[in-house]
Design an enzyme around this catalytic site. Structure first.
Site: not given
Length: 264
Positions: A144, A157
């Site tokens: 990501s 995260y």
């Protein structure tokens, strides 16, 4: 003949979103698909759709929780027994929960690391020896942009995606000696049901809606590079440019972008 004709492609987290789109495109490229996810009923629907739309009849599906190492070992042993080899592994399974660091619940923190990091490593370890022995193969890890630039309310995260990138970068150098390709995929926000879990309030999705990537576009970029020595895929390009600028000038970015970063 398409570039994945006859290749066995394993995709984790394949039941929806990006995983679904990658599976559909890989099938059109002639791949022999092996689709993994926890939700068997969703996999069954995906299998029916792909076999009908793409004219294939040998899509394999397995219900597996990648955070359970015993389940991963059992399923991959069966896949290797049935298929003989795995040419491509796409580690797509993952989820996020957006909370301030002091509000992060331990069970969710642990679950994110179990799925996003340890599950990815467990799946990778199951295919590595066989790819090394054949001197070929491709491992694609979905990371990501959060793994390059963390923002408020995504501390855990982001930490998992930083870990994925660290693991992927090391793995790439190790497996280069064996002719095995390793690619990291770093997308920004994608218009999938990821945000149903990550941000139930819908605030973040609303704030960044105009910048969200379509899963079809990301999937196409990934499927196109299979079999090539591509180091990273970074989407969208402007967001990746921001990540690079952040690496060079972190204080400036944190000061100037502080207001925008809190829009979660």
């Amino acid at each position: 003949m398409t570039h994945l004709q006859g290749k066995t492609v394993v995709i984790t987290g394949a039941s929806s979103g990006l995983g679904y789109e990658m599976a559909r495109l890989a099938a059109k490229e002639g791949a022999r698909l092996v689709l993994l996810a926890r939700r068997l009923e969703r996999l069954e629907l995906l299998k029916e759709t792909i076999e009908s739309d793409c004219g294939v009849s040998d899509v394999l599906i397995y219900s597996v929780d990648v955070s359970n190492k015993n389940d991963v070992e059992k399923v991959f042993a069966e896949i290797l027994s049935r298929c003989g080899q795995i040419d491509v592994l796409i580690n797509n399974a993952g989820f996020g929960v957006f909370d301030y660091a002091h509000e992060a619940r331990w069970e969710e923190t642990e679950a994110m690391f179990q799925v996003n990091v340890l599950g990815l490593i467990a799946c990778t370890q199951m295919v590595m020896p066989y790819m090394q022995a054949r001197q070929s193969g491709h491992i694609i890890n979905i990371a990501s942009q959060a793994g390059k630039m963390a923002t408020p309310k995504s501390s855990v995260y982001a930490a998992t995606k930083h870990a994925v990138l660290g693991y992927t970068n090391s793995l790439r150098m190790e497996l280069a000696r064996d002719g095995v390709y390793v690619t990291a995929v770093n997308p920004g926000p994608i218009a999938t049901d990821f945000f149903t879990t990550a941000d139930p309030s819908g605030a973040y999705a609303k704030n960044v809606g105009r910048w969200m990537l379509q899963p079809e576009k990301v999937a196409k970029a990934i499927i196109q590079v299979i079999g090539t020595n591509k180091r990273e895929i970074n989407l969208p390009k402007w967001m990746n440019a921001g990540s690079i600028f952040y690496t060079l000038f972190p204080r400036v970015v944190e000061r100037v972008g502080r207001k925008a970063f809190f829009k979660k």
